[in-house]
Scaffold this motif. Structure first.
Motif, mmCIF file in Angstrom:
data_model
loop_
_atom_site.group_PDB
_atom_site.id
_atom_site.type_symbol
_atom_site.label_atom_id
_atom_site.label_comp_id
_atom_site.label_asym_id
_atom_site.label_seq_id
_atom_site.Cartn_x
_atom_site.Cartn_y
_atom_site.Cartn_z
ATOM 1 N N ALA A 283 -17.909 -26.266 37.949
ATOM 2 C CA ALA A 283 -19.184 -25.623 37.634
ATOM 3 C C ALA A 283 -19.753 -26.157 36.323
ATOM 4 C CB ALA A 283 -19.002 -24.109 37.558
ATOM 5 N N GLN A 284 -18.896 -26.327 35.320
ATOM 6 C CA GLN A 284 -19.354 -26.874 34.043
ATOM 7 C C GLN A 284 -19.958 -28.267 34.223
ATOM 8 O OE1 GLN A 284 -15.567 -26.311 31.826
ATOM 9 N NE2 GLN A 284 -16.815 -25.239 30.310
ATOM 10 N N ALA A 285 -19.226 -29.127 34.922
ATOM 11 C CA ALA A 285 -19.703 -30.498 35.129
ATOM 12 C C ALA A 285 -21.020 -30.509 35.904
ATOM 13 C CB ALA A 285 -18.644 -31.316 35.854
ATOM 14 N N HIS A 286 -21.119 -29.644 36.916
ATOM 15 C CA HIS A 286 -22.335 -29.576 37.736
ATOM 16 C C HIS A 286 -23.527 -29.173 36.881
ATOM 17 C CE1 HIS A 286 -24.609 -28.705 41.516
ATOM 18 N NE2 HIS A 286 -25.252 -27.900 40.691
ATOM 19 N N LEU A 287 -23.371 -28.129 36.080
ATOM 20 C CA LEU A 287 -24.488 -27.626 35.293
ATOM 21 C C LEU A 287 -24.926 -28.636 34.234
ATOM 22 C CD1 LEU A 287 -23.355 -23.914 34.889
ATOM 23 C CD2 LEU A 287 -25.224 -24.774 36.322
ATOM 24 N N MET A 288 -23.980 -29.288 33.577
ATOM 25 C CA MET A 288 -24.351 -30.260 32.554
ATOM 26 C C MET A 288 -25.081 -31.449 33.172
ATOM 27 S SD MET A 288 -23.574 -28.868 29.754
ATOM 28 C CE MET A 288 -24.119 -30.252 28.770
ATOM 29 N N ALA A 289 -24.665 -31.855 34.363
ATOM 30 C CA ALA A 289 -25.302 -33.000 35.014
ATOM 31 C C ALA A 289 -26.739 -32.681 35.427
ATOM 32 C CB ALA A 289 -24.496 -33.420 36.239
ATOM 33 N N GLN A 290 -27.040 -31.399 35.632
ATOM 34 C CA GLN A 290 -28.378 -30.997 36.083
ATOM 35 C C GLN A 290 -29.281 -30.549 34.940
ATOM 36 O OE1 GLN A 290 -29.321 -31.137 39.532
ATOM 37 N NE2 GLN A 290 -27.464 -32.366 39.426
ATOM 38 N N SER A 291 -28.791 -30.598 33.716
ATOM 39 C CA SER A 291 -29.550 -30.062 32.574
ATOM 40 C C SER A 291 -30.505 -31.108 32.015
ATOM 41 C CB SER A 291 -28.578 -29.572 31.497
ATOM 42 O OG SER A 291 -27.730 -28.579 32.022
ATOM 43 N N LEU A 292 -31.530 -31.384 32.781
ATOM 44 C CA LEU A 292 -32.523 -32.379 32.399
ATOM 45 C C LEU A 292 -33.890 -31.711 32.362
ATOM 46 C CD1 LEU A 292 -31.321 -35.229 34.784
ATOM 47 C CD2 LEU A 292 -30.775 -34.982 32.350
ATOM 48 N N ARG B 221 -25.961 -24.067 46.588
ATOM 49 C CA ARG B 221 -25.457 -24.812 47.744
ATOM 50 C C ARG B 221 -24.028 -25.310 47.537
ATOM 51 N NH1 ARG B 221 -28.842 -28.610 47.369
ATOM 52 N NH2 ARG B 221 -27.455 -29.971 46.195
ATOM 53 N N ASP B 222 -23.688 -25.704 46.311
ATOM 54 C CA ASP B 222 -22.416 -26.393 46.064
ATOM 55 C C ASP B 222 -21.249 -25.457 45.785
ATOM 56 O OD1 ASP B 222 -23.773 -28.713 46.461
ATOM 57 O OD2 ASP B 222 -23.815 -29.326 44.355
ATOM 58 N N PHE B 223 -21.513 -24.162 45.526
ATOM 59 C CA PHE B 223 -20.425 -23.233 45.205
ATOM 60 C C PHE B 223 -20.524 -22.024 46.140
ATOM 61 C CE2 PHE B 223 -21.133 -25.767 41.457
ATOM 62 C CZ PHE B 223 -19.837 -26.118 41.080
ATOM 63 N N ALA B 224 -19.614 -21.987 47.104
ATOM 64 C CA ALA B 224 -19.712 -21.016 48.199
ATOM 65 C C ALA B 224 -19.559 -19.573 47.734
ATOM 66 C CB ALA B 224 -18.666 -21.337 49.260
ATOM 67 N N ASP B 225 -18.706 -19.332 46.752
ATOM 68 C CA ASP B 225 -18.454 -17.947 46.340
ATOM 69 C C ASP B 225 -19.089 -17.603 44.997
ATOM 70 O OD1 ASP B 225 -16.807 -19.652 44.993
ATOM 71 O OD2 ASP B 225 -14.926 -18.774 45.676
#
Length: 376
Positions: A223-232, A246-250
């Motif tokens: 989740a950390q990696a996903h959020l940082m990659a999208q922080s543009l 979409r990427d985290f089911a729960d």
């Protein structure tokens, strides 16, 4: 990156090669960051921010202030010594007003070697004593010792930590249990490399996992990696939120906010066009009061959840996001609000000119003694 784009970016950047100008620049930000914390407190008092949210934003503002103070130490002797020195601070003078992101990246590299630098430097008390002896005994200005002290203060600030970095990784705090879900506030911040502006993100998320996801060594790093990659800055909130959903089911994102601190406009330092340029020119404000800072809050809310097909034989819950019916397609948010913080003289000039487009911007006026006065 094309040569044309590189030239455009370079034209937007300015170097403060004069020590007096550099000191004035960082003194301006030292004052401004103090006002930012008071704006967060005012929004909390109005019920616009919760206590936890105001505390989180205030924490990032304090880290930003510490970063600017560290940079002011680094560049304290700009233009006063020759040789292999740190050089001069560079800032983005167009639609930013903040130091360029490269300054923070270099600072992160310096922080890795802070202890090593400090070990080879004289103590602060010793440097000050040597300064006094040079002034009294030699009747000369101890510029080299002043430089040594400024660098010691810089590395001490880096070693102490608590700075706003180019990337400030996500942290999460439990808020409440809602039925069989745990609700968390996830927050992180970045210094955007394209806009040269700091942005704080607040994500309210509900968790149905077996373990709380901030302590789950499988889901939390992802989740950390996903959020940082999208922080543009160029990504709309709805794009970021839909990707996470979409990427985290729960994990169920319920609200996402982005608070962009800046641009900072200054008649003395930045290039601006349109009404704000006329406002600052007409204000004829004294040194330290010739500025205006914009604070933008983008807010995206989930309207409801619906079950959708997810594969051949399975379904999943997805958020249906509430977009502004007029500008939602363009902003990708439920609502967008801009606020402006400015001293009295620029505010008076703004009120007299009353340019179109400024009526819906919330104003906070810095009065005597630094008192913050909400205005319309």
């Amino acid at each position: 990156m094309s040569d044309t784009v590189k030239e455009a970016l370079t034209d937007d950047h300015a170097t403060l090669s004069d020590s007096l100008l550099a000191r004035r620049y960082f003194a301006k930000f030292d004052a401004i960051t103090g006002h930012l914390g008071r704006v967060a407190a005012e929004l909390e008092a109005e019920g616009r921010l919760g206590r936890l949210e105001a505390r989180v934003i205030g924490g990032y503002v304090q880290r930003l202030a510490a970063t600017f103070r560290a940079l002011s130490h680094k560049y304290l002797m700009t233009g006063r010594l020759e040789g292999a020195l740190p050089g001069a601070p560079t800032f983005d003078r167009h639609e930013s007003g903040f130091p360029i992101a490269q300054e923070l990246m270099l600072m992160a590299v310096d922080a890795q070697h802070a202890a090593q630098h400090l070990a080879g430097m004289a103590a602060e008390a010793e440097l000050k004593d040597r300064m006094v002896r040079q002034i009294v005994g030699d009747l000369t200005v101890p510029t080299q010792l002043q430089f040594a002290l400024s660098q010691r203060l810089y590395y001490e600030a880096l070693k102490a930590g608590g700075l706003f970095q180019a990337r400030n990784d996500p942290d999460a705090q439990w808020v409440a249990d809602v039925g069989d879900r745990r609700r968390f506030l996830v927050h992180w911040a970045v210094y955007d490399t394209q806009t040269n502006l700091p942005a704080v993100y607040l994500l309210e998320v509900e968790d149905t996992g077996r373990r709380p996801f901030p302590t789950d060594d499988r889901r939390w790093p992802q989740a950390q990696a996903h959020l940082m990659a999208q922080s543009l800055a160029g990504l709309k909130l709805v794009t970021i939120a839909m990707g996470f959903d979409r990427d985290f089911a729960d994990l169920y994102p319920r609200r996402l906010r982005r608070i962009t601190l800046g641009p900072m406009y200054s008649h003395s330092f930045t290039l601006q066009s349109g009404p704000i340029a006329e406002v600052l020119a007409n204000a004829m404000a004294p040194t330290g009061e010739d500025w205006a800072l914009v604070w933008t809050i983008e807010d995206l809310l989930s309207d409801r959840e619906e079950e959708v097909k997810d594969g051949w034989f399975s379904t999943a819950l997805r958020q249906v996001w509430r977009l502004d019916p007029v500008n939602g397609g363009e902003t990708g948010a439920t609502r967008l609000e801009r606020m402006m913080i400015l001293p009295e003289r620029p505010y008076q000039a703004l009120a007299e000119l009353n340019p179109p487009g400024f009526a819906n911007i919330r104003k906070f006026v810095v009065g005597a003694g630094g008192r913050l006065i909400p205005a319309r």
